[in-house]
Design an enzyme around this catalytic site. Structure first.
Site, PDB file in Angstrom:
ATOM      1  N   CYS A   2      19.417  38.655  54.534  1.00 20.11           N
ATOM      2  CA  CYS A   2      20.801  38.820  54.120  1.00 20.11           C
ATOM      3  C   CYS A   2      21.683  38.002  55.066  1.00 20.11           C
ATOM      4  CB  CYS A   2      21.187  40.290  54.199  1.00 20.11           C
ATOM      5  SG  CYS A   2      19.989  41.365  53.410  1.00 20.11           S
ATOM      6  N   ARG A  27      21.286  32.814  51.677  1.00 18.29           N
ATOM      7  CA  ARG A  27      20.389  33.761  52.363  1.00 18.29           C
ATOM      8  C   ARG A  27      20.017  34.945  51.494  1.00 18.29           C
ATOM      9  NH1 ARG A  27      19.791  34.006  58.322  1.00 18.29           N
ATOM     10  NH2 ARG A  27      18.915  35.987  57.748  1.00 18.29           N
ATOM     11  N   TRP A  74      20.047  40.487  50.109  1.00 18.08           N
ATOM     12  CA  TRP A  74      18.786  40.221  49.415  1.00 18.08           C
ATOM     13  C   TRP A  74      18.056  41.552  49.457  1.00 18.08           C
ATOM     14  CZ3 TRP A  74      13.473  40.223  50.494  1.00 18.08           C
ATOM     15  CH2 TRP A  74      12.670  39.482  49.621  1.00 18.08           C
ATOM     16  N   ASN A 100      21.020  43.402  58.694  1.00 19.83           N
ATOM     17  CA  ASN A 100      19.870  42.598  58.242  1.00 19.83           C
ATOM     18  C   ASN A 100      18.620  43.245  58.791  1.00 19.83           C
ATOM     19  OD1 ASN A 100      21.387  40.652  57.071  1.00 19.83           O
ATOM     20  ND2 ASN A 100      21.106  39.123  58.684  1.00 19.83           N
ATOM     21  N   GLY A 101      17.570  43.299  58.000  1.00 23.14           N
ATOM     22  CA  GLY A 101      16.317  43.854  58.500  1.00 23.14           C
ATOM     23  C   GLY A 101      15.928  45.087  57.716  1.00 23.14           C
ATOM     24  N   GLU A 486       3.279  20.561  47.864  1.00 26.55           N
ATOM     25  CA  GLU A 486       4.733  20.634  48.026  1.00 26.55           C
ATOM     26  C   GLU A 486       5.450  20.313  46.711  1.00 26.55           C
ATOM     27  OE1 GLU A 486       6.648  21.885  50.014  1.00 26.55           O
ATOM     28  OE2 GLU A 486       8.573  20.907  49.701  1.00 26.55           O
ATOM     29  N   LYS A 490       7.946  22.894  44.830  1.00 31.16           N
ATOM     30  CA  LYS A 490       9.334  22.564  44.477  1.00 31.16           C
ATOM     31  C   LYS A 490       9.583  22.884  43.011  1.00 31.16           C
ATOM     32  CE  LYS A 490      10.971  22.432  47.454  1.00 31.16           C
ATOM     33  NZ  LYS A 490      10.420  22.515  48.763  1.00 31.16           N
ATOM     34  N   GLU A 493       9.548  26.845  42.321  1.00 35.33           N
ATOM     35  CA  GLU A 493      10.590  27.709  42.887  1.00 35.33           C
ATOM     36  C   GLU A 493      11.959  27.494  42.260  1.00 35.33           C
ATOM     37  OE1 GLU A 493      11.103  27.593  47.136  1.00 35.33           O
ATOM     38  OE2 GLU A 493      11.009  25.435  47.216  1.00 35.33           O
ATOM     39  N   HIS A 509     -13.851  20.809  39.507  1.00 41.57           N
ATOM     40  CA  HIS A 509     -14.519  22.075  39.810  1.00 41.57           C
ATOM     41  C   HIS A 509     -13.799  23.271  39.203  1.00 41.57           C
ATOM     42  CE1 HIS A 509     -17.281  20.017  42.451  1.00 41.57           C
ATOM     43  NE2 HIS A 509     -16.256  19.431  43.047  1.00 41.57           N
ATOM     44  N   LYS A 608      16.916  31.905  51.548  1.00 44.41           N
ATOM     45  CA  LYS A 608      16.696  30.727  52.393  1.00 44.41           C
ATOM     46  C   LYS A 608      15.897  31.067  53.636  1.00 44.41           C
ATOM     47  CE  LYS A 608      17.242  26.431  53.523  1.00 44.41           C
ATOM     48  NZ  LYS A 608      16.340  25.501  52.834  1.00 44.41           N
TER      49      LYS A 608
HETATM   50  C1  AGP Z   1      10.912  25.997  50.656  1.00 45.18           C
HETATM   51  O1  AGP Z   1      11.375  25.304  49.553  1.00 45.18           O
HETATM   52  C2  AGP Z   1      10.847  27.429  50.506  1.00 45.18           C
HETATM   53  N1  AGP Z   1      12.064  27.988  50.061  1.00 45.18           N
HETATM   54  C3  AGP Z   1      10.091  28.225  51.552  1.00 45.18           C
HETATM   55  O2  AGP Z   1       8.746  28.000  51.272  1.00 45.18           O
HETATM   56  C4  AGP Z   1      10.333  27.922  53.057  1.00 45.18           C
HETATM   57  O3  AGP Z   1       9.864  26.661  53.382  1.00 45.18           O
HETATM   58  C5  AGP Z   1       9.625  29.010  53.909  1.00 45.18           C
HETATM   59  O4  AGP Z   1      10.162  30.263  53.599  1.00 45.18           O
HETATM   60  C6  AGP Z   1       9.718  28.743  55.392  1.00 45.18           C
HETATM   61  O5  AGP Z   1      11.030  28.776  55.851  1.00 45.18           O
HETATM   62  P1  AGP Z   1      11.412  28.247  57.292  1.00 45.18           P
HETATM   63  O6  AGP Z   1      11.135  26.776  57.313  1.00 45.18           O
HETATM   64  O7  AGP Z   1      12.865  28.558  57.447  1.00 45.18           O
HETATM   65  O8  AGP Z   1      10.567  28.968  58.277  1.00 45.18           O
END
Ligand code: AGP
Length: 613
Positions: A2, A27, A74, A100-101, A486, A490, A493, A509, A608
């Protein structure tokens, strides 16, 4: 996960907090709220939905005052709803909290408080904190002490800010464990508090970051910090170099698009101060590494999550090929449970954009316990992963707001390459000519990335054709295998299309069973040592009627005869090719998501920085 923003000073807190929350919406964005103190009463406005909903609510029912706290959520405990949105008031309405937490023992605390007659109004764990503070305040008659006592009762990791109608000249902020940062921004006659720097950096660049176990009393013109045991702490004031303008969207439609294009600048910046252009040497002062220690390193454990872990996989190849040091990559959420065999001559290297990812911080702690040297590659200045490491490489990417990481993927690839060259050099593995060649290759990258970006319109046309697919398979080999992972991450997500990344040789395989005319197969088939093998994969996919989209090297005459669509990239030295090859995949995912009308910067269910385990 959050976001928190708070203000105390002479100005109206409401717009400052709401503008700050907007910068933190990445966030968490399922509900938001604000509490402002005025004339001895706390006014709260909060609702489910994004900040613009809160903004509308505040326009309908204005509140103002010189001290306030705000939150964007969140959800962890309780659905996103008005009643579960922060801030949370205590029973008598005199104490209010943003948090937060996760309060891990909240059920026990809730039962205890309910037995004492407290009626809960939400399903959240946070509400227990507000009630506990009220309870301890009744005895202590001191907000700071009441918060201190409350923290002693909480299990888990927490970042919080507390305001009380009975002590209107102060805010109390605290951090326990790794639930995100708590930054105090020091202004002139005013103070700001935020979980993340971008929320307040437009007001002040002078900041203090609370460490775990620290509590601060913040008044408009001064603050003091104590640890949990009540001992005064002198925190270090840091100056944040970020430009607030870079936290704005500018002329781009989305932060993600802006950040994709910012990679040219971000990659150039990450070289500044690290490349000695006269002698073609790398220097990484932030690592605090002496020659003897560099010589003694036996193994490097790279640990990270998501996109950062993909960067780590490329890093393994770079460090092993260039510096000849064995490297193991462990996803951070598994690190502790894998009980890795880490010794005193090993390094645990964490990679993180936010520097606050709970799993990554836990892996670092585990590395510390096992006696390893701790390094980090981190973007967010002042974050926990930066402070806890013995040595750090700062990414220099600038604030990354889009939830899908782009520039904070390519920047650490450059950092890992520099680290490999640096270690190889210190350990005497590089001839002068090889070192010059490696450093010269590095310097070419920003302009090669720029060339790849110029092809955005072509990639956007391909995205338009494929926007309605139900799934996609991404294949890569060698150093570009993590780029397949990657690219798939992308796409899934931000477009919610299922995509899988696979080592190309594994297609036969199993995944080949999926290939038909409906399934696009995205192959990274640039001109490198694995090119011929990748061509065989293309043939195999085509033979099953698959639609092949190839990332290919400009000038390749064979690939247009095989693939259905081509995303061209300029020829790049192979060890650095992932930096360039990922660009069209970022653009492809972005344009599919925008063509589908999706919220690119704030995709559903994501946040984020993931500060819960
Ligand atoms: C990336 O597009 C993602 N949203 C996610 O995988 C991110 O890379 C991961 O949560 C790690 O975050 P950080 O780099 O802030 O540790």
């Amino acid at each position: 996960m959050c976001g928190i923003v708070a203000y105390i000073g002479e100005r109206d807190a409401t717009p400052i907090i709401i503008e700050g929350l907007k910068k933190l919406e990445y966030r968490g964005y399922d509900s938001a709220g604000i509490a402002v103190l005025s004339d001895g009463l706390i006014g709260v406005r909060r609702d489910a939905g994004k900040i613009r909903r809160l903004e509308a609510l505040v326009a309908e029912q204005p509140i103002s005052g010189n001290i306030g706290i705000g939150h964007t959520r969140w959800a962890t405990h309780g659905a996103p709803s008005q009643q579960n949105a922060h801030p949370h008031l205590s029973a008598n309405g005199r104490v209010v909290v943003v948090h937060n937490g996760i309060v891990e023992n909240y059920l026990t605390l809730r039962e205890e408080l309910s037995a004492e007659g407290v009626e809960f109004r939400s399903e959240t764990d946070t509400e227990t904190i507000a009630h506990l503070i009220e309870k301890f305040y009744a005895v202590e008659k001191d907000l700071f002490r009441a918060v201190q006592k409350t923290l002693q009762r909480l299990k888990g990791a927490h970042g919080l800010v507390v305001m009380s109608a009975d002590e209107p000249d102060r805010l109390i902020a605290a951090r326990l464990g790794n639930a995100g940062g708590v930054a105090i921004g020091v202004g002139e006659g005013e103070m700001f508090i935020a979980s993340d720097v971008p929320a307040i950096v437009e007001h002040t660049r002078n900041m203090v970051f609370l460490e775990s176990g620290q509590i601060a009393i913040i008044r408009k013109d001064h603050f003091q910090v104590e640890n949990l045991a009540g001992k005064a702490v002198t925190p270090k004031l840091q100056t944040i170099p970020w430009d607030p303008v870079s936290a704005e969207k500018g002329n781009y439609r989305h932060f993600m698009q802006k950040e994709i294009h910012e990679q040219v600048r971000a990659l150039s910046d990450t070289l500044i101060g690290r490349v000695d252009f006269d002698n073609y040497r790398i220097k990484l002062d932030g690592l605090n590494l002496d020659e003897q220690t560099a010589m003694s390193i036996q193994k490097i454990f790279i640990t990270a999550c998501g996109t950062a872990a993909h960067a780590g996989m490329v890093g393994k190849i770079l460090l092993e090929r260039i510096a000849r040091i064995p490297v193991e990559v462990l996803v951070a959420s598994e690190f502790r449970y894998a009980d890795p065999i880490v010794g005193e001559n090993d390094v645990v290297l964490a990679i993180s954009q936010s520097g606050e990812t709970a799993d990554t911080l836990a892996a670092m702690e585990e590395g510390r316990k096992k006696g390893a040297l701790l390094w980090s590659i981190v973007n967010a200045i002042g974050s926990q992963a930066m402070r806890q490491a013995d040595g750090c490489i700062s990414m220099q990417a600038g604030p990354e707001i889009g939830v899908a990481s782009t520039k904070a993927f390519t920047a650490p690839l450059m950092d890992l390459y520099m680290l490999a060259v640096y270690l190889a050099d210190v350990r005497g593995l590089l001839s002068r000519s090889r070192r010059i060649e490696l450093v010269k290759d590095l310097l070419k990258i920003p302009s090669l990335v720029e060339k790849a970006l110029e092809r955005e319109p072509e990639v956007a046309l391909i995205a338009e054709k494929f926007k309605d697919v139900k799934g996609a398979l991404y294949l890569g080999r060698g150093i570009n295998m993590p780029i397949a992972y990657e690219g798939a991450l992308k796409l899934k997500e931000i477009s919610y299309i299922h995509a899988e990344g696979y080592p190309a040789g594994e297609m036969k395989h199993g995944p080949i069973a999926l290939v038909d005319k409906e399934l696009p197969v995205v192959v990274i088939a640039t001109k490198d040592d694995w090119y011929d093998k990748m061509i065989s994969q293309v043939e195999q996919a085509k033979a099953r009627g698959g639609k092949v989209i190839a990332v290919a090297t400009e000038g390749d005459e064979l690939i247009p005869t095989l693939a259905d669509e081509i995303m061209w990239v300029p020829k790049t030295p192979w060890l650095l090719s992932p930096v360039v090859d990922v660009i069209p995949l970022q653009i492809f995912a972005y344009h599919i998501a925008t063509a589908l009308g999706l919220d690119v910067d704030q995709p559903r269910n994501l946040a984020k920085s993931v500060t819960v385990e």
